[in-house]
Design a protein around this motif. Structure first.
Motif, short mmCIF file in Angstrom:
data_model
loop_
_atom_site.label_atom_id
_atom_site.label_comp_id
_atom_site.label_asym_id
_atom_site.label_seq_id
_atom_site.Cartn_x
_atom_site.Cartn_y
_atom_site.Cartn_z
N ALA A 133 0.81 -1.22 0.00
CA ALA A 133 0.00 0.00 0.00
C ALA A 133 0.84 1.26 0.00
CB ALA A 133 -0.93 0.00 1.21
N ASN A 134 2.07 1.20 0.50
CA ASN A 134 2.95 2.38 0.51
C ASN A 134 3.74 2.53 -0.77
OD1 ASN A 134 4.72 0.26 0.76
ND2 ASN A 134 5.74 1.04 2.61
N GLY A 135 3.48 1.68 -1.75
CA GLY A 135 4.18 1.77 -3.03
C GLY A 135 5.45 0.94 -3.11
N GLU A 136 5.89 0.38 -1.99
CA GLU A 136 7.10 -0.44 -1.99
C GLU A 136 6.82 -1.83 -2.57
OE1 GLU A 136 10.14 0.48 -1.07
OE2 GLU A 136 9.52 2.52 -0.53
N THR A 137 7.84 -2.40 -3.21
CA THR A 137 7.72 -3.75 -3.76
C THR A 137 8.26 -4.75 -2.75
OG1 THR A 137 7.94 -2.94 -6.03
CG2 THR A 137 8.37 -5.28 -5.65
N TYR A 138 7.44 -5.75 -2.44
CA TYR A 138 7.85 -6.79 -1.50
C TYR A 138 8.99 -7.60 -2.12
CZ TYR A 138 7.41 -10.82 1.64
OH TYR A 138 7.67 -11.81 2.54
N PRO A 139 10.05 -7.88 -1.37
CA PRO A 139 11.25 -8.47 -1.98
C PRO A 139 11.13 -9.93 -2.40
CG PRO A 139 11.54 -8.23 0.40
CD PRO A 139 10.27 -7.54 0.05
N GLU A 140 10.21 -10.69 -1.81
CA GLU A 140 10.12 -12.11 -2.12
C GLU A 140 9.27 -12.35 -3.37
OE1 GLU A 140 11.64 -14.49 -0.61
OE2 GLU A 140 12.30 -13.65 1.30
N ILE A 141 9.62 -13.39 -4.12
CA ILE A 141 8.89 -13.76 -5.34
C ILE A 141 8.08 -15.03 -5.05
CG2 ILE A 141 9.07 -14.48 -7.74
CD1 ILE A 141 9.80 -11.59 -7.28
N GLY A 142 6.81 -15.00 -5.44
CA GLY A 142 5.94 -16.16 -5.26
C GLY A 142 5.54 -16.78 -6.58
N HIS A 143 4.56 -17.67 -6.53
CA HIS A 143 4.07 -18.32 -7.73
C HIS A 143 2.58 -18.61 -7.58
CE1 HIS A 143 4.85 -21.73 -5.04
NE2 HIS A 143 3.89 -22.37 -5.71
N ILE A 144 1.90 -18.71 -8.71
CA ILE A 144 0.47 -19.02 -8.71
C ILE A 144 0.30 -20.52 -8.45
CG2 ILE A 144 -1.60 -19.14 -10.14
CD1 ILE A 144 -0.66 -16.65 -11.56
N ASP A 145 -0.60 -20.86 -7.54
CA ASP A 145 -0.82 -22.29 -7.24
C ASP A 145 -2.26 -22.71 -7.47
OD1 ASP A 145 -2.08 -21.13 -4.98
OD2 ASP A 145 -1.61 -22.90 -3.77
N TYR A 146 -3.12 -21.78 -7.91
CA TYR A 146 -4.53 -22.17 -8.07
C TYR A 146 -5.23 -21.22 -9.03
CZ TYR A 146 -9.54 -22.01 -6.92
OH TYR A 146 -10.90 -21.97 -6.98
N PHE A 147 -6.01 -21.82 -9.94
CA PHE A 147 -6.98 -21.10 -10.78
C PHE A 147 -8.32 -21.77 -10.61
CE2 PHE A 147 -3.47 -19.28 -13.30
CZ PHE A 147 -3.94 -17.99 -13.46
N SER A 148 -9.37 -20.99 -10.50
CA SER A 148 -10.70 -21.57 -10.40
C SER A 148 -11.03 -22.34 -11.68
CB SER A 148 -11.74 -20.47 -10.16
OG SER A 148 -13.05 -21.02 -10.15
N ASN A 149 -11.94 -23.30 -11.58
CA ASN A 149 -12.32 -24.09 -12.74
C ASN A 149 -13.45 -23.47 -13.54
OD1 ASN A 149 -14.40 -24.49 -10.96
ND2 ASN A 149 -14.32 -26.73 -10.98
N ARG A 150 -13.87 -22.27 -13.17
CA ARG A 150 -14.94 -21.60 -13.93
C ARG A 150 -14.90 -20.11 -13.69
NH1 ARG A 150 -19.93 -24.54 -11.71
NH2 ARG A 150 -18.34 -26.17 -11.49
N ILE A 151 -15.50 -19.37 -14.60
CA ILE A 151 -15.62 -17.92 -14.46
C ILE A 151 -16.93 -17.60 -13.74
CG2 ILE A 151 -15.98 -15.76 -15.74
CD1 ILE A 151 -14.01 -16.79 -17.81
N ASP A 152 -16.86 -16.76 -12.74
CA ASP A 152 -18.03 -16.38 -11.98
C ASP A 152 -19.00 -15.60 -12.88
OD1 ASP A 152 -19.87 -14.94 -10.25
OD2 ASP A 152 -18.50 -15.35 -8.59
N ALA A 199 -21.60 -13.93 -12.10
CA ALA A 199 -22.05 -12.65 -11.53
C ALA A 199 -21.02 -11.55 -11.75
CB ALA A 199 -22.35 -12.82 -10.04
N THR A 200 -19.74 -11.88 -11.62
CA THR A 200 -18.69 -10.86 -11.72
C THR A 200 -17.90 -10.91 -13.01
OG1 THR A 200 -17.06 -12.29 -10.63
CG2 THR A 200 -18.43 -10.90 -9.21
N GLY A 201 -18.01 -12.01 -13.76
CA GLY A 201 -17.24 -12.14 -14.98
C GLY A 201 -15.75 -12.27 -14.74
N THR A 202 -15.37 -12.81 -13.59
CA THR A 202 -13.96 -12.94 -13.24
C THR A 202 -13.61 -14.38 -12.88
OG1 THR A 202 -14.38 -12.37 -10.92
CG2 THR A 202 -13.79 -10.57 -12.41
N LEU A 203 -12.32 -14.66 -12.98
CA LEU A 203 -11.78 -15.97 -12.63
C LEU A 203 -10.91 -15.80 -11.39
CD1 LEU A 203 -11.43 -18.96 -13.77
CD2 LEU A 203 -9.24 -18.13 -14.66
N GLU A 204 -11.21 -16.57 -10.35
CA GLU A 204 -10.43 -16.46 -9.12
C GLU A 204 -9.08 -17.15 -9.27
OE1 GLU A 204 -11.65 -16.79 -4.55
OE2 GLU A 204 -11.42 -18.76 -5.48
N ALA A 205 -8.05 -16.48 -8.79
CA ALA A 205 -6.70 -17.04 -8.82
C ALA A 205 -6.05 -16.81 -7.46
CB ALA A 205 -5.87 -16.40 -9.93
#
Length: 386
Positions: free
Chosen positions: A240-259, A261-267
């Protein structure tokens, strides 16, 4: 007089026609070439941090709290004692259950002896078949009594174990809702809560258009459009203060469908948090970056304009005439903009003098490199202001 004017007028017209009109002024513009360069595709989303494990600690047996064995807000380890409940009642129950088991064992032993004697006496006619059946029933009843007594002992041991409440995993514990001396039980509600810290989850929503675009981009670059491949992208966080967090992560989950109501895919992404700098509920911006380089066309930001038809650039063609090309833009990289459609590598786009030209006009051309080396930036600026 009229005759004289009639003779003079053709002469005047002849003289006027013999003078050529001055050529139109040719505007000088500065151009730069569209270049094809490798880059790492990036995208940005808004998200919230969540604990991977989040439990409410509750009492499973009724009793008075004897001790609270943690400091509120600290990190506790797996198996660490959090509370102890007065165990005297449950210790007595276990003793009664063990006594009952001993009685059942004795009863079973007696029933087993009688059953063996009956089997010996029955062939001799010393006892009737009815008496033998009764001995068999008593043996079976005694065997069942052993099972029941064992179950009673196990139940009493479990209840006694519940008088010591331990941390189910390593995490940060919240404020305690009870103090030593309070009466607690299964209906008392949460005693406290415990959340895991490392790693921490970042949940975000990918809109349908962005997801389709990402899949299409992977197809265009011959990388395949398997959604599971997107789990290989690098994930970083902007706080929130504009700083970049130093650690790098990875995506481990994508939803199996698009919502719908919102037209979005949860990740969801997993982010290392060994120093506990991140906390659940925190607002973050999630930056996704491909690990593989792909080729893209780039134009200077200064060349891009927009109107009601959308974004466009002005090119100079082979005959040094101005041509408009509508473009579809991608991400901005420093002073360059990715162009997905509308130009080709080597096209000359106008970066200075844009305000003085229109499509179809002839122009004189100077490259951006020549303009920079000659230091003649002032001429171009004055031309734009004009």
């Amino acid at each position: 007089m009229l005759l004289r004017l009639t003779l003079i007028l053709p002469v005047v017209l002849l003289v006027a026609c013999s003078q050529e009109a001055p050529p139109p002024r040719v505007v000088e513009v500065v151009v730069d070439e569209v270049v094809s360069e490798p880059y790492q595709p990036k995208s940005e989303f808004v998200g919230r941090l969540h604990a991977r494990d989040d439990v409410a600690v509750q009492a499973k047996v009724t009793g008075y709290v004897q001790t609270r064995d943690f400091k509120e807000g600290e990190t506790v380890e797996t198996g660490q004692v959090l509370y102890t409940i007065d165990a005297s009642e449950y210790e007595a129950a276990l003793a009664r259950a063990k006594a009952g088991l001993a009685s059942a064992v004795a009863n079973q032993a007696n029933a087993a002896r009688n059953f063996r004697r009956g089997k010996e006496l029955l062939p001799q006619g010393a006892i009737s078949q009815a008496e033998m059946d009764n001995l068999t029933a008593k043996k079976l009843e005694a065997d069942a009594g052993i099972e029941s007594a064992n179950a009673q002992v196990t139940s009493a041991e479990v209840n006694l174990g519940f008088t010591t409440i331990r941390a189910p995993f390593t995490g940060r514990i919240a404020r305690s809702a009870v103090s030593p001396g309070d009466l607690v039980g299964p209906n008392s509600g949460n005693l406290t809560t415990l959340v895991s810290i490392d790693p921490i989850e970042a949940l975000f929503q990918v809109n349908e258009a962005a997801y389709v675009a990402a899949m299409a981009e992977r197809l265009d670059n011959a990388r395949g459009a398997n959604p599971e491949d997107l789990q290989n992208v690098e994930v970083s966080l902007r706080l929130a203060n504009g700083e970049t967090y130093p650690e790098i992560g990875h995506i481990d989950y994508f939803s199996n469908r698009i919502d719908e109501a919102t037209g979005t895919l949860e990740a969801r992404a997993l982010i290392p948090n060994s120093h506990a700098l991140l906390v659940p509920g925190q607002y973050v911006r999630i930056l996704l970056q491909e690990t593989d380089l792909v080729e893209g066309l780039f134009v200077p930001q200064a060349a891009v304009q927009a109107d009601q038809q959308g974004s466009f650039v002005l090119l100079v063609d082979g005959s040094n005439s101005v041509v408009r090309h509508n473009v579809e833009l991608g991400a901005r990289m420093d002073q360059q903009v990715l162009v997905k459609k509308g130009v080709e590598a080597g096209d000359r786009v106008i970066v200075r003098g844009l305000q003085q030209v229109r499509p179809g006009m002839p122009v004189s051309v100077r490259s951006l490199t020549d303009s920079s080396e000659s230091g003649d930036n002032q001429v171009a600026t004055e031309g734009e202001d004009a």
